[in-house]
Design a protein around this motif. Structure first.
Motif, PDB file in Angstrom:
ATOM      1  N   GLU A   1     -19.188   4.271 -50.185  1.00  0.00           N
ATOM      2  CA  GLU A   1     -19.356   5.554 -49.482  1.00  0.00           C
ATOM      3  C   GLU A   1     -18.052   5.967 -48.790  1.00  0.00           C
ATOM      4  O   GLU A   1     -17.666   7.141 -48.800  1.00  0.00           O
ATOM      5  N   LYS A   2     -17.373   5.009 -48.188  1.00  0.00           N
ATOM      6  CA  LYS A   2     -16.095   5.314 -47.538  1.00  0.00           C
ATOM      7  C   LYS A   2     -15.047   5.736 -48.570  1.00  0.00           C
ATOM      8  O   LYS A   2     -14.224   6.626 -48.311  1.00  0.00           O
ATOM      9  N   TYR A   3     -15.126   5.124 -49.747  1.00  0.00           N
ATOM     10  CA  TYR A   3     -14.213   5.479 -50.829  1.00  0.00           C
ATOM     11  C   TYR A   3     -14.453   6.926 -51.255  1.00  0.00           C
ATOM     12  O   TYR A   3     -13.499   7.700 -51.465  1.00  0.00           O
ATOM     13  N   SER A   4     -15.728   7.312 -51.363  1.00  0.00           N
ATOM     14  CA  SER A   4     -16.077   8.689 -51.743  1.00  0.00           C
ATOM     15  C   SER A   4     -15.583   9.685 -50.702  1.00  0.00           C
ATOM     16  O   SER A   4     -15.136  10.782 -51.045  1.00  0.00           O
ATOM     17  N   ILE A   5     -15.674   9.299 -49.446  1.00  0.00           N
ATOM     18  CA  ILE A   5     -15.200  10.178 -48.376  1.00  0.00           C
ATOM     19  C   ILE A   5     -13.698  10.402 -48.484  1.00  0.00           C
ATOM     20  O   ILE A   5     -13.194  11.526 -48.362  1.00  0.00           O
ATOM     21  N   LEU A   6     -12.958   9.314 -48.741  1.00  0.00           N
ATOM     22  CA  LEU A   6     -11.507   9.426 -48.879  1.00  0.00           C
ATOM     23  C   LEU A   6     -11.133  10.285 -50.080  1.00  0.00           C
ATOM     24  O   LEU A   6     -10.191  11.098 -50.014  1.00  0.00           O
ATOM     25  N   LYS A   7     -11.858  10.134 -51.199  1.00  0.00           N
ATOM     26  CA  LYS A   7     -11.582  10.943 -52.375  1.00  0.00           C
ATOM     27  C   LYS A   7     -11.879  12.416 -52.087  1.00  0.00           C
ATOM     28  O   LYS A   7     -11.143  13.310 -52.533  1.00  0.00           O
ATOM     29  N   PHE A   8     -12.951  12.677 -51.346  1.00  0.00           N
ATOM     30  CA  PHE A   8     -13.295  14.062 -50.994  1.00  0.00           C
ATOM     31  C   PHE A   8     -12.183  14.687 -50.153  1.00  0.00           C
ATOM     32  O   PHE A   8     -11.832  15.862 -50.332  1.00  0.00           O
ATOM     33  N   MET A   9     -11.631  13.902 -49.228  1.00  0.00           N
ATOM     34  CA  MET A   9     -10.542  14.410 -48.391  1.00  0.00           C
ATOM     35  C   MET A   9      -9.311  14.740 -49.232  1.00  0.00           C
ATOM     36  O   MET A   9      -8.622  15.742 -48.995  1.00  0.00           O
ATOM     37  N   ASP A  10      -9.055  13.900 -50.260  1.00  0.00           N
ATOM     38  CA  ASP A  10      -7.906  14.157 -51.129  1.00  0.00           C
ATOM     39  C   ASP A  10      -8.101  15.446 -51.925  1.00  0.00           C
ATOM     40  O   ASP A  10      -7.142  16.196 -52.171  1.00  0.00           O
ATOM     41  N   GLU A  11      -9.341  15.704 -52.307  1.00  0.00           N
ATOM     42  CA  GLU A  11      -9.636  16.889 -53.118  1.00  0.00           C
ATOM     43  C   GLU A  11      -9.775  18.149 -52.278  1.00  0.00           C
ATOM     44  O   GLU A  11      -9.738  19.263 -52.815  1.00  0.00           O
ATOM     45  N   ASN A  12      -9.963  17.988 -50.992  1.00  0.00           N
ATOM     46  CA  ASN A  12     -10.146  19.151 -50.102  1.00  0.00           C
ATOM     47  C   ASN A  12      -9.216  19.030 -48.893  1.00  0.00           C
ATOM     48  O   ASN A  12      -9.674  18.799 -47.756  1.00  0.00           O
ATOM     49  N   PRO A  13      -7.932  19.137 -49.106  1.00  0.00           N
ATOM     50  CA  PRO A  13      -6.968  18.910 -48.007  1.00  0.00           C
ATOM     51  C   PRO A  13      -7.044  19.943 -46.885  1.00  0.00           C
ATOM     52  O   PRO A  13      -6.539  19.704 -45.795  1.00  0.00           O
ATOM     53  N   THR A  14      -7.671  21.092 -47.134  1.00  0.00           N
ATOM     54  CA  THR A  14      -7.738  22.142 -46.099  1.00  0.00           C
ATOM     55  C   THR A  14      -8.886  21.930 -45.116  1.00  0.00           C
ATOM     56  O   THR A  14      -8.960  22.600 -44.097  1.00  0.00           O
ATOM     57  N   TRP A  15      -9.799  21.001 -45.453  1.00  0.00           N
ATOM     58  CA  TRP A  15     -10.940  20.762 -44.561  1.00  0.00           C
ATOM     59  C   TRP A  15     -10.465  20.066 -43.286  1.00  0.00           C
ATOM     60  O   TRP A  15      -9.611  19.180 -43.320  1.00  0.00           O
ATOM     61  N   LYS A  16     -11.069  20.464 -42.156  1.00  0.00           N
ATOM     62  CA  LYS A  16     -10.785  19.804 -40.886  1.00  0.00           C
ATOM     63  C   LYS A  16     -11.581  18.499 -40.782  1.00  0.00           C
ATOM     64  O   LYS A  16     -12.671  18.376 -41.357  1.00  0.00           O
ATOM     65  N   LYS A  17     -11.044  17.577 -40.027  1.00  0.00           N
ATOM     66  CA  LYS A  17     -11.702  16.277 -39.891  1.00  0.00           C
ATOM     67  C   LYS A  17     -13.105  16.395 -39.306  1.00  0.00           C
ATOM     68  O   LYS A  17     -14.031  15.704 -39.736  1.00  0.00           O
ATOM     69  N   LYS A  18     -13.258  17.268 -38.310  1.00  0.00           N
ATOM     70  CA  LYS A  18     -14.581  17.389 -37.684  1.00  0.00           C
ATOM     71  C   LYS A  18     -15.618  17.917 -38.673  1.00  0.00           C
ATOM     72  O   LYS A  18     -16.791  17.540 -38.626  1.00  0.00           O
ATOM     73  N   ASP A  19     -15.187  18.790 -39.630  1.00  0.00           N
ATOM     74  CA  ASP A  19     -16.113  19.318 -40.627  1.00  0.00           C
ATOM     75  C   ASP A  19     -16.464  18.245 -41.650  1.00  0.00           C
ATOM     76  O   ASP A  19     -17.612  18.163 -42.121  1.00  0.00           O
ATOM     77  N   ILE A  20     -15.481  17.423 -42.012  1.00  0.00           N
ATOM     78  CA  ILE A  20     -15.745  16.330 -42.952  1.00  0.00           C
ATOM     79  C   ILE A  20     -16.706  15.318 -42.321  1.00  0.00           C
ATOM     80  O   ILE A  20     -17.636  14.835 -42.973  1.00  0.00           O
ATOM     81  N   ALA A  21     -16.470  15.007 -41.029  1.00  0.00           N
ATOM     82  CA  ALA A  21     -17.360  14.074 -40.331  1.00  0.00           C
ATOM     83  C   ALA A  21     -18.781  14.603 -40.294  1.00  0.00           C
ATOM     84  O   ALA A  21     -19.751  13.866 -40.491  1.00  0.00           O
ATOM     85  N   ALA A  22     -18.931  15.913 -40.055  1.00  0.00           N
ATOM     86  CA  ALA A  22     -20.265  16.517 -40.013  1.00  0.00           C
ATOM     87  C   ALA A  22     -20.935  16.480 -41.388  1.00  0.00           C
ATOM     88  O   ALA A  22     -22.136  16.220 -41.508  1.00  0.00           O
ATOM     89  N   LYS A  23     -20.150  16.722 -42.449  1.00  0.00           N
ATOM     90  CA  LYS A  23     -20.709  16.724 -43.806  1.00  0.00           C
ATOM     91  C   LYS A  23     -21.274  15.363 -44.185  1.00  0.00           C
ATOM     92  O   LYS A  23     -22.338  15.262 -44.808  1.00  0.00           O
ATOM     93  N   PHE A  24     -20.581  14.317 -43.769  1.00  0.00           N
ATOM     94  CA  PHE A  24     -21.009  12.963 -44.124  1.00  0.00           C
ATOM     95  C   PHE A  24     -21.803  12.280 -43.011  1.00  0.00           C
ATOM     96  O   PHE A  24     -21.987  11.063 -43.027  1.00  0.00           O
ATOM     97  N   ASN A  25     -22.239  13.069 -42.005  1.00  0.00           N
ATOM     98  CA  ASN A  25     -23.111  12.563 -40.938  1.00  0.00           C
ATOM     99  C   ASN A  25     -22.511  11.363 -40.224  1.00  0.00           C
ATOM    100  O   ASN A  25     -23.100  10.285 -40.127  1.00  0.00           O
ATOM    101  N   MET A  26     -21.298  11.544 -39.715  1.00  0.00           N
ATOM    102  CA  MET A  26     -20.615  10.467 -39.020  1.00  0.00           C
ATOM    103  C   MET A  26     -19.812  11.039 -37.860  1.00  0.00           C
ATOM    104  O   MET A  26     -19.543  12.251 -37.810  1.00  0.00           O
ATOM    105  N   LYS A  27     -19.436  10.194 -36.917  1.00  0.00           N
ATOM    106  CA  LYS A  27     -18.639  10.626 -35.779  1.00  0.00           C
ATOM    107  C   LYS A  27     -17.174  10.751 -36.185  1.00  0.00           C
ATOM    108  O   LYS A  27     -16.707  10.086 -37.110  1.00  0.00           O
ATOM    109  N   SER A  28     -16.445  11.600 -35.461  1.00  0.00           N
ATOM    110  CA  SER A  28     -15.034  11.819 -35.764  1.00  0.00           C
ATOM    111  C   SER A  28     -14.220  10.537 -35.626  1.00  0.00           C
ATOM    112  O   SER A  28     -13.313  10.266 -36.411  1.00  0.00           O
TER     113      SER A  28
END
Length: 548
Positions: free
Chosen positions: A14-41
């Motif tokens: 799951e952490k690997y998928s999150i990192l890959k998502f960040m690589d594919e969506n570099p414009t996303w903010k960290k707080k939005d990524i954390a919210a998408k994956f239901n985790m704290k910043s």
């Protein structure tokens, strides 16, 4: 009570998928990524920090065991901080059974809350107990109430050892106290019986850290903790009379206490002292160069700790006297009474100055701090019989016959009748409680944080970000609807000189002791000796205005 957050531990995949998502969506903010994956910043930050190890573990299965092994080698610093905070809170509760298994389960709980894949081992728990000197875990009843056997064991054991190894001047005690700094006499009735002023007055609380040594020869400058990092009342102020810190609850925290203690340790270079403190969450165990920190037995501070034994109450007595005097004078002159946080910290500093060294040494003796002496020697001066102790008496009941050193002033104490006289005159104007009720109005006020498990986790995260301090500008509720709590402006030189002239006039019409009257002349000499470069250059317009 806050709803407990559901645990959400992510696997490597799951952490690997999150990192890959960040690589594919570099414009996303960290707080939005954390919210998408239901985790704290902060959990997402940990994932990013361990990116290389996570990628290696998933992309190189043959090396997965080796990678996972390395990831388990963590120090659990956040778990360590949370667990000792939790333990210090729970160890003094008589109704709670504490054992090693509970300590282990709580460590696993905090590890999951912080997002660790691994959990502390039994050996980690053993090292934890050694780090903090935790031996046999207390069982129910052992810390309940004030146990006479525990107190006696403390006096014959640890206290006796301290008294043998240190001189009286090198034995210190410190403690925090809550202070309702704007509590007026006529408003105090709300805390006696049915409270109708409590919710408003609660906002006007500060915490004061008080510390002095056994013979009263060294009273450490006060530390005041407020809610506002930059109080409006402190605007334009260059030199506060006390040290000042702030956080959202105006409470002592472990971080603040450790900072204060380390600063004191640096000032004690060349000396070795013992610092006696109560065992609470806000007092972490700290290893220092010049200070040996000694913890009191749980639930015994009311009869083993000097500050609780009467020193803090004596200081508050002087503070209430000052505030009552100011309130009375404003009422008699029908003037609006104003009292801001700057007035309060100045008054509490003056109140601390008024606590005599004799009062401090008497209280130390009262709670068992009596310097041992060889058999047959005369009684130690600090050993005062109980019937001669009166540490909570009215200001001025103690005498001071010490001669004033050249250029200095010895303690000035008011006659005991002065405070009583003020109280009687206030009673003619307002409904007021008794003096004892007024002095003790905040005696049970909490000033150290007792945290829930969720708050402990937040505190551990905040200790990393250093983001605990309030940014508000408020000092608390105003005394009246018309009071604006505007900051004081620095007086002009002319206003200061005028004030000195007024004091001189008062000295002429009233019989003021010479050692007080001469202070006016000394102060004016000080003003005259100051550099004059700050004066505004005169203009031709000023010349004609002067002629008018």
């Amino acid at each position: 009570m806050a709803t407990k957050r559901k645990l959400n531990v992510k696997s490597y995949e799951e952490k690997y998928s999150i990192l890959k998502f960040m690589d594919e969506n570099p414009t996303w903010k960290k707080k939005d990524i954390a919210a998408k994956f239901n985790m704290k910043s902060n959990t997402l930050s940990d994932v990013i920090k361990n990116r290389e190890k996570i990628m290696q573990a998933v992309e190189n299965p043959s090396d997965a065991r080796k990678g996972i092994k390395r990831m388990k080698q963590v120090t659990f610093d956040d778990v360590d901080l949370a667990l000792i905070t939790w333990f210090r809170q729970k160890v003094s509760l008589p109704e709670l059974h504490l054992d090693g298994e509970m300590l282990f389960e709580k460590a696993k709980y905090f590890a999951k809350e912080f997002g660790h894949d691994a959990v502390p081992s039994v050996s980690w728990i053993d090292r934890f107990k050694k780090r903090y000197g935790i031996g046999k875990i207390l069982k129910a009843g052992e810390a309940g109430g004030v146990d006479d056997e525990v107190v006696q064991s403390w006096k014959e054991g640890k206290l006796s050892d301290i008294l043998h190894r240190y001189e009286a001047k090198d034995i210190y005690n410190c403690d925090e106290t809550g202070l309702f700094w704007k509590m007026l006499p006529e408003k105090s009735l709300g805390f006696v019986g049915t409270s109708y002023h409590g919710s408003k007055q609660q906002k006007n609380r500060i915490t004061v850290l008080v510390c002095a040594n056994m013979d009263g020869s060294d009273k450490i400058p006060l530390l005041v903790i407020g809610k506002s990092k930059r109080p409006r009342a402190f605007k334009n102020v260059n030199h506060l009379p006390v040290a000042y810190e702030a956080n959202k609850r105006a409470w002592m925290t472990g971080a603040l206490f450790e900072t204060w203690l380390r600063k004191l340790d640096r000032s004690m270079e060349g000396r070795k002292i013992a610092m006696i403190v109560d065992n609470c969450p806000a007092h972490p165990k700290v290893e220092l160069e010049n200070i040996e920190v000694v913890f009191l037995p749980p639930n015994t501070t009311s009869i083993t700790q000097p500050m609780d034994g009467g020193i803090i109450k004596n200081m508050k007595l002087h503070y209430r006297h000052i505030l009552a005097f100011r309130r009375l004078k404003a009422a008699e002159e029908e003037a609006q009474f104003k009292w801001d946080l700057l007035d309060a910290v100045s008054a509490v500093k003056l109140a601390w100055d008024k606590v005599s060294s004799q009062t401090i040494s008497n209280v130390y003796a009262k709670v068992g701090f009596v310097t041992p002496r060889p058999h047959g020697d005369a009684p130690d001066q600090a050993e005062v019989p109980d019937d001669e102790l009166n540490v909570t008496e009215m200001p001025g009941d103690e005498t001071n016959d010490t001669e004033m050193p050249d250029g200095e002033m010895n303690d000035i104490t008011e006659p005991a009748s002065a405070f009583r006289g003020i109280w009687e005159r206030l009673a003619d104007l307002f409904p007021v409680p008794t003096i004892d009720q007024y002095v003790d109005i905040d005696a049970v006020e909490e000033c150290t944080d007792v945290l829930t498990d969720e708050q402990i986790v937040e505190m551990a995260h905040a200790s990393k970000s250093k983001d605990e301090e309030s940014e508000t500008e408020e000092d608390g509720e105003p005394n009246s609807e018309h009071e604006q709590n505007e900051p004081k402006k620095p007086p002009t030189m002319g206003q200061v000189c005028q004030a000195l002239d007024i004091i001189r006039q008062y000295n002429i019409f009233e019989q003021v002791p010479d050692n007080l009257a001469i202070l006016v002349d000394r102060y004016e000499s000080f003003l005259m000796s100051r550099p004059t470069q700050q004066r505004k250059q005169s203009t031709i317009t000023d010349f004609f205005k002067a002629k008018e």
